[in-house]
Design an enzyme around this catalytic site. Structure first.
Site, PDB file in Angstrom:
ATOM      1  CG  ASP A 175      22.814  73.345  -1.134  1.00  0.00           C
ATOM      2  OD1 ASP A 175      22.679  74.095  -0.169  1.00  0.00           O
ATOM      3  OD2 ASP A 175      23.558  72.344  -1.104  1.00  0.00           O
ATOM      4  CD  GLU A 225      17.309  71.968  -9.580  1.00  0.00           C
ATOM      5  OE1 GLU A 225      16.621  71.211  -8.874  1.00  0.00           O
ATOM      6  OE2 GLU A 225      18.503  71.731  -9.830  1.00  0.00           O
ATOM      7  CG  ASP A 226      15.205  69.560  -5.834  1.00  0.00           C
ATOM      8  OD1 ASP A 226      16.028  70.266  -6.452  1.00  0.00           O
ATOM      9  OD2 ASP A 226      15.507  68.456  -5.353  1.00  0.00           O
ATOM     10  NE  ARG A 275      14.596  60.699  -5.098  1.00  0.00           N
ATOM     11  CZ  ARG A 275      15.515  61.646  -5.295  1.00  0.00           C
ATOM     12  NH1 ARG A 275      15.190  62.907  -5.218  1.00  0.00           N
ATOM     13  NH2 ARG A 275      16.764  61.317  -5.580  1.00  0.00           N
TER      14      ARG A 275
HETATM   15  P1  IMP Z   1      23.380  72.612  -5.831  1.00  0.00           P
HETATM   16  O1  IMP Z   1      24.019  72.190  -7.118  1.00  0.00           O
HETATM   17  O2  IMP Z   1      24.369  72.602  -4.681  1.00  0.00           O
HETATM   18  O3  IMP Z   1      22.633  73.930  -5.932  1.00  0.00           O
HETATM   19  O4  IMP Z   1      22.358  71.501  -5.399  1.00  0.00           O
HETATM   20  C1  IMP Z   1      21.341  71.147  -6.187  1.00  0.00           C
HETATM   21  C2  IMP Z   1      20.814  69.776  -5.859  1.00  0.00           C
HETATM   22  O5  IMP Z   1      21.316  69.245  -4.632  1.00  0.00           O
HETATM   23  C3  IMP Z   1      19.328  69.883  -5.681  1.00  0.00           C
HETATM   24  O6  IMP Z   1      18.650  69.802  -6.904  1.00  0.00           O
HETATM   25  C4  IMP Z   1      19.039  68.720  -4.756  1.00  0.00           C
HETATM   26  O7  IMP Z   1      18.828  67.537  -5.501  1.00  0.00           O
HETATM   27  C5  IMP Z   1      20.300  68.572  -3.918  1.00  0.00           C
HETATM   28  N1  IMP Z   1      20.121  69.208  -2.595  1.00  0.00           N
HETATM   29  C6  IMP Z   1      20.649  70.366  -2.138  1.00  0.00           C
HETATM   30  N2  IMP Z   1      20.271  70.644  -0.881  1.00  0.00           N
HETATM   31  C7  IMP Z   1      19.466  69.628  -0.509  1.00  0.00           C
HETATM   32  C8  IMP Z   1      18.716  69.337   0.698  1.00  0.00           C
HETATM   33  O8  IMP Z   1      18.703  70.073   1.707  1.00  0.00           O
HETATM   34  N3  IMP Z   1      18.003  68.179   0.681  1.00  0.00           N
HETATM   35  C9  IMP Z   1      17.972  67.333  -0.386  1.00  0.00           C
HETATM   36  N4  IMP Z   1      18.627  67.566  -1.535  1.00  0.00           N
HETATM   37  C10 IMP Z   1      19.384  68.699  -1.593  1.00  0.00           C
HETATM   38 MG    MG Z   2      18.946  65.219  -4.821  1.00  0.00          MG
END
Ligand code: IMP
Ligand code: MG
Length: 173
Positions: A101, A97-98, A163
């Site tokens: 969050d 994963e990148d 990106r």
């Molecule tokens: P989560 O489901 O809230 O954990 O978010 C996961 C996805 O949200 C990541 O794989 C990213 O694609 C996107 N994301 C969350 N925070 C950021 C950020 O600060 N910048 C860009 N993309 C984000």
């Molecule tokens: Mg994203």
């Protein structure tokens, strides 16, 4: 609207960390039937660099998810936009994963992939924003913990842009 981007993690900082993660993963997966799962789109750059830092004969597959609209807040809804090409039964799967969050995307993917009976299932994330967690998820390999700032570059986007930045930066309006 135009944005300025200031550097949070430089190319060199990222390169050093990715190299260390690759060595750690190689040691843990030596002799195992390993599959790197690149979670699209955000982790395509990280996964490409990480794969080359792991000195093992591994395989790579892709999984597309979408949890964000064009804003900077999670919609809370995780959609699969593209599924794995092959079954993962008896395979040692490492999800790449990148960023973790809220944790909702990874939690959803772990639940989904567990039903396919992999030999093991672990998570490698380049970034983690611990202050934003809505659900606890295990991150077995982590690049960097960061503060609650919206970051772009090295695969991460804002409304599909940025990106291709070679470093990770913070948007300031
Ligand atoms: P989560 O489901 O809230 O954990 O978010 C996961 C996805 O949200 C990541 O794989 C990213 O694609 C996107 N994301 C969350 N925070 C950021 C950020 O600060 N910048 C860009 N993309 C984000
Ligand atoms: Mg994203």
């Amino acid at each position: 609207m135009t944005f300025a981007v200031s550097t949070l993690l430089s190319e060199e900082t990222i390169r050093d960390r990715v190299r260390a993660l690759g060595e750690q993963i190689r040691a843990d997966y030596e002799g195992k039937n390993m599959l790197l799962v690149c979670v699209l789109k955000g982790s395509f750059v990280f996964a490409a660099d990480l794969a080359r830092a792991i000195d093992l004969p591994l395989k790579i597959d892709f999984l597309g998810t979408r949890s964000y609209g064009d804003g900077t807040e999670s919609s809370g809804v995780v959609q699969i936009t593209y599924d794995l090409a092959r079954p993962i039964a008896d395979v040692h799967v490492l999800l790449v994963e990148d960023i973790v969050d809220s944790g909702l995307t990874i939690a959803h993917l772990l639940q989904l992939l567990r039903t396919r009976n992999p030999a093991s299932l672990k998570v490698c994330s380049l970034l983690h924003k611990p202050s934003r967690a809505k659900i606890e998820v295990p991150i077995d390999y982590l690049g960097f913990s960061i503060e609650d700032r919206f970051v772009v570059g090295y695969g991460l986007d804002h409304a599909e842009t940025y990106r291709n930045l070679p470093f990770i930066g913070v948007l300031s309006a």
